[in-house]
Design a protein around this motif. Sequence first.
Motif, short mmCIF file in Angstrom:
data_model
loop_
_atom_site.label_atom_id
_atom_site.label_comp_id
_atom_site.label_asym_id
_atom_site.label_seq_id
_atom_site.Cartn_x
_atom_site.Cartn_y
_atom_site.Cartn_z
N VAL A 257 9.75 -4.10 -11.66
CA VAL A 257 11.16 -3.30 -11.45
C VAL A 257 10.99 -2.25 -10.30
CG1 VAL A 257 11.92 -3.77 -13.82
CG2 VAL A 257 10.54 -1.75 -13.21
N SER A 258 12.02 -1.86 -9.56
CA SER A 258 11.93 -0.76 -8.62
C SER A 258 12.56 0.37 -9.15
CB SER A 258 12.82 -1.35 -7.34
OG SER A 258 12.30 -2.37 -6.77
N VAL A 267 9.49 3.24 -6.11
CA VAL A 267 8.08 2.72 -6.19
C VAL A 267 8.35 1.50 -7.05
CG1 VAL A 267 6.91 4.67 -6.00
CG2 VAL A 267 7.91 3.98 -8.51
N ARG A 268 7.41 0.43 -7.05
CA ARG A 268 7.49 -0.63 -7.98
C ARG A 268 6.73 -0.55 -9.10
NH1 ARG A 268 10.37 -4.52 -6.13
NH2 ARG A 268 9.33 -6.16 -7.35
N ALA A 269 6.81 -1.02 -10.20
CA ALA A 269 5.99 -0.94 -11.32
C ALA A 269 6.20 -2.24 -12.15
CB ALA A 269 6.42 0.19 -12.07
N GLN A 355 0.83 -3.22 -9.89
CA GLN A 355 0.49 -3.83 -11.03
C GLN A 355 -0.33 -2.79 -11.93
OE1 GLN A 355 -0.35 -4.71 -8.03
NE2 GLN A 355 -2.18 -5.50 -7.80
N ASP A 356 -0.54 -1.67 -11.55
CA ASP A 356 -1.35 -0.73 -12.23
C ASP A 356 -0.36 0.27 -12.96
OD1 ASP A 356 -3.82 -1.85 -11.92
OD2 ASP A 356 -4.36 -0.51 -10.00
N SER A 357 0.79 0.10 -12.73
CA SER A 357 1.96 1.10 -13.46
C SER A 357 2.74 0.28 -14.13
CB SER A 357 2.30 2.04 -12.34
OG SER A 357 2.94 1.09 -11.33
#
Lengths: 369, 416
Positions: A257-258, A267-269, A355-357
């Motif tokens: 998701v943004s 940010v992207r998570a 991918q770390d969040s």
Amino acid sequence: MAGDKAFLQFIQVKKTYDHRTLVVKDFNLEVAKGEFITLLGPSGSGKTTCLMMLAGFEDVTSGEILINGRQVTSIPPYERNIGMVFQQYALFPHMTIRENLAYPLKIRKQPRQAINAKVNEYLALVELQDFANRYPGQLSGGQRQRVALARALIFAPDIVLMDEPLGALDKKLREQMQFEIKRLHEQLGFTVIYVTHDQTEALTMSDRIAVFNQGIVQQCAPPHVLYERPANLFVADFIGESNKLSGRIEAVDDQEVSVRLSDGALVRARKANCTQVGQPTTVSVRPEKLTFTDRLGNAGNQVRARFLTSHYVGEYIRYHFATADGTELVVKNMNDSSAPRLEPQQEISLAWLPQDSQALDRPEAPTPS
Amino acid sequence: MPARGALLHSLTAQEAGQAARARRRKRLTALLFVLPLLLFILLAFVAPIASMLWRSVHHPTVSELIPRTIAELQRWDEHGLPDEASLAVFAEELHALARKRQSGRLAEELNRAFSGMSSVVKSSARQLGRLQPEQLATDGVPTLLKAHRNWSRSEVWYAIKRAGMTYTYDYYLTALDLERHPDEGIRPRDTQIYLKLYSKTLTLALIITLLCALLGYPLSYYLASLPENRANLLLVLVLLPFWTSLLVRTTAWIALLQTNGVINSTLLASGLLDEPLEMLYTSFATVVAMTHILLPFMVLPLYSVMRGIDPSYLRAALSLGDRPLPAFARIYFPMTLPGLSAGALLVFIISVGYYITPALVGGTDGQMISNLIAFHMQSSNNWELAAALGSLLLALILLLYWVYDRFVGASNIKLG
């Protein structure tokens, strides 16, 4: 292990003590034979109650508990064939170690020779051969713990329950005993339900961990999934440390998701339990995944932050930052040549990989569930 | 101290001296704190007991009243009458006592040694007292022998000789229902009083202890299973008897148990009985009232021990496959033994020496040894016998304690 037909099942188990509030609300869990499952949660979250219901010391308000497909809720504790290790060991003080170990076998009316052989075998297993004729009061904490363990295993129970068994030991002994329990588990292959509030203990020992809060299982998953991909903010917060950035979801796709953060950065998570566009969300990042920009280049998310202070821990250094809206961020950096020197109030960019969040719920606006 | 020198090798002599001085000072301060209590115990406990023990074997009265007679009697072979000279000495001393109006004391003392001697001594003293001193040498002995035929009996002289011993174990013989005979040595007395009473005392104490245990154990178990605040409230009720006067409680039992008392009238009115039960002034009344009074001594140590037993012990036993009742018997009960034995020892020892309740509600049937000791102290004025009975009671309790320590271990006692 996993993939077997469920050996132990909790189905919609509920428990109330005062007939008003539920201590356990709708507990569901399937455990395979030989699995090591940990129930983890703060005190009063209902994990010990679940253990006691399984052992038969507390009755189930509603729902079912099945062992090998057999309903056990109406079976008295002494017929359930479940071994239990108590926090205070509960070794019988008026019996020697040998008598303590022989106790469950004597009840089962095994011949004396078989009992002796079995007791010797288990004494050897926990390396206490020389202490057979001592009384529990003459042993150290770690030794008592090993006796309690051996006693809970000696009658070959289907399931072994451990209620904060290492809570009374000091740190070094605790780590040693964790290793010991794991060794016995691998050697003998029994099924373990382990209750603890110590997350490190849970992470290092378990096949799967069920995280409890307020009578509900928040997430049940293997340790690395729990740590790397927490299902909600409580899990992210309870297991390890996390940096929490609040924002709103702007766009949603398959995996990610943004999120527009409150200071304006986009940010992207990873997609978690917040998937609606416009929904308030918390982006959670582990301190060791957050790093200084020059190390990631432009591959990841970025946020500007002001350096506050740093703590020297030894193997790593903790850096404390604050974003423009006052959110505090922590960076853990290995104590090597990459550790930067920063001036107080110096403003720099911090970065992490999407991918770390994960985009998790925000406490002010709980997600509908 | 050269041996310690090795241990203290890192300390100089001056430092070692300082440390020793500091330790001495500390010990002295600690001693000062307990000194008043120590003195009090010495005066109020150790000294009276020592004097009781002393009195039970030390009895100088007779040998002080008639010293020369007693000395003369040492020559006597205990058969037939003492020789003329000895009788003459006795007549002289009795004459002197009569003149000094002290023959009453001798009468009392000799009466204790040989019953019926009180009037004999008094009348003989009167008759001898009428003689002039110069008549004594010739008429003393005939007057004495004429005064009463008892003076011609060798048993009487034997009794006087025994009573004249300054140090004697005769009171212990009496307390054990034994007597000494010149020919047969030590033999049982014709009437057995004290041994029976000792065994009755022990039996009653045992019954009371058992009843206290039977009533106190379930109560303590229930209290220990309650949450602390509720348990404390109920514990106050258990302790309530402690805060009421012993006399009031005992009198209440009289009101309950007497022939026209509450229990009897209720039973009569309900038609369960045709005539009232005889309950007051029996050993039944003693047992009931003392069980009531001593119950807290059982409940308190039991409760505190049970409170300390974690419920996980019983749970562990169940999880290991034991059924609730055997688990209780094999795991819980042994863990409560320190409290149970402490309570039992307390109740037993207190009830063995109990006085006021048996005195008030026990009648003749419910009397215990302490009532007889009190009788000898207050009514018969035979302090020496009372002291001997008391010393035997003390020895009995010490013996029981030793047996208990031997088989259970005194270190297992837990009073709280």
